[in-house]
Design an enzyme around this catalytic site. Sequence first.
Site, mmCIF file in Angstrom:
data_model
loop_
_atom_site.group_PDB
_atom_site.id
_atom_site.type_symbol
_atom_site.label_atom_id
_atom_site.label_comp_id
_atom_site.label_asym_id
_atom_site.label_seq_id
_atom_site.Cartn_x
_atom_site.Cartn_y
_atom_site.Cartn_z
ATOM 1 N N ASP A 84 0.682 -1.099 0.019
ATOM 2 C CA ASP A 84 0.117 0.042 -0.203
ATOM 3 C C ASP A 84 0.906 1.343 -0.107
ATOM 4 O OD1 ASP A 84 -1.866 1.857 0.259
ATOM 5 O OD2 ASP A 84 -2.438 1.253 2.117
ATOM 6 N N TRP A 109 5.585 -3.872 7.908
ATOM 7 C CA TRP A 109 4.307 -4.711 7.954
ATOM 8 C C TRP A 109 4.673 -6.033 7.179
ATOM 9 C CZ3 TRP A 109 4.006 -0.477 4.610
ATOM 10 C CH2 TRP A 109 3.583 -0.686 3.588
ATOM 11 N N ASP A 128 8.472 1.206 4.718
ATOM 12 C CA ASP A 128 8.553 2.280 3.881
ATOM 13 C C ASP A 128 9.793 3.009 3.971
ATOM 14 O OD1 ASP A 128 5.917 2.167 3.633
ATOM 15 O OD2 ASP A 128 5.311 3.527 5.432
ATOM 16 N N ASN A 156 -1.762 -2.409 6.563
ATOM 17 C CA ASN A 156 -0.745 -1.520 5.583
ATOM 18 C C ASN A 156 -1.092 -0.079 5.363
ATOM 19 O OD1 ASN A 156 -3.084 -1.852 3.913
ATOM 20 N ND2 ASN A 156 -1.965 -3.110 2.520
ATOM 21 N N ASP A 157 -2.155 0.510 6.091
ATOM 22 C CA ASP A 157 -2.692 1.689 5.728
ATOM 23 C C ASP A 157 -1.794 2.822 7.051
ATOM 24 O OD1 ASP A 157 -4.201 1.286 3.953
ATOM 25 O OD2 ASP A 157 -6.052 1.042 5.032
ATOM 26 N N TRP A 160 4.867 3.930 8.364
ATOM 27 C CA TRP A 160 5.605 3.021 9.075
ATOM 28 C C TRP A 160 6.767 3.913 9.264
ATOM 29 C CZ3 TRP A 160 4.022 -1.066 11.845
ATOM 30 C CH2 TRP A 160 2.742 -1.585 11.555
ATOM 31 N N TYR A 169 6.972 10.079 4.643
ATOM 32 C CA TYR A 169 6.703 9.038 3.787
ATOM 33 C C TYR A 169 7.370 9.455 2.261
ATOM 34 C CZ TYR A 169 4.747 5.344 0.790
ATOM 35 O OH TYR A 169 4.518 4.222 -0.287
ATOM 36 N N THR A 172 7.546 2.758 -0.759
ATOM 37 C CA THR A 172 7.584 1.505 -0.081
ATOM 38 C C THR A 172 8.366 0.411 -1.001
ATOM 39 O OG1 THR A 172 5.472 1.903 0.410
ATOM 40 C CG2 THR A 172 5.937 -0.430 0.913
#
Length: 180
Positions: A84, A109, A128, A156-157, A160, A169, A172
Site C-alpha cells: 500500500d 508490515w 517504507d 498496511n494503511d 511506518w 513517507y 515502499t
Amino acid sequence: MKILFDLLDRVAERRVRALAQRTSRRSALVRVGRVLVAGAFALPVLPFDRTQQAHAAGGAGGGGGRKRQPGEYDCDYWRYCSVDGFLCSCCGGSATSCPPGTEISKVSWLGTCLNPTDGKNYLVNYYDCCGRVSCGRCFCNTNVGDRPGYRLGVNNDINWCMASDSSVYHCTLSVIVGEA
C-alpha cells in the site's frame, strides 16, 4: 446604533449570569476536560494514515534509467500482494532498496504472497522509505491479507516511518524474507 449595542450587551450579560448561576466551576472544568480528552482520541496523531494522500497522487510508471526487472513496476506482480504505497522501483530505488536521500523504516508490515511461477507462498516484509516527500509514482494498494488498524503488524494503511528519524513517507519496498 448605540441603543442596539446596549441591548445586545444586556441580553448577553443576562444569559452569561444565568449560566453562571446554574453551573459550578467544577462542572465546567469537567466538561472542558471531557472535550479535551475526546479531542485527543478523535485526532489521529500516530500512526499517520496516508491512504487519501496516496489515492490523490494516482500512479504512473517510471524507472530512472535502470534496467527493468520483470514485474518491477506492475502492481499485479506477486511480491506486491499486500503493498500500500508508491513502489520504490519507480522512485529511484528498487523493490528492495530505498532511493538516495531516504532511509528504511525501523518497523514494517508483513504479508504472505503466492508466487504463481513455483506455486509457493513467501513471507514479504514491506518497509517504507522515509525522509523525503511522497514519490507520487506507481501507487499500488493491493491489500491482500490486510487487517484492521488494531492489528498493526499486518495493517498496511499506516505510515511506518513513525519510528524513524523522519516521519515523512516517500515510497515502499517489498523484501522477500523466505518461504512461508
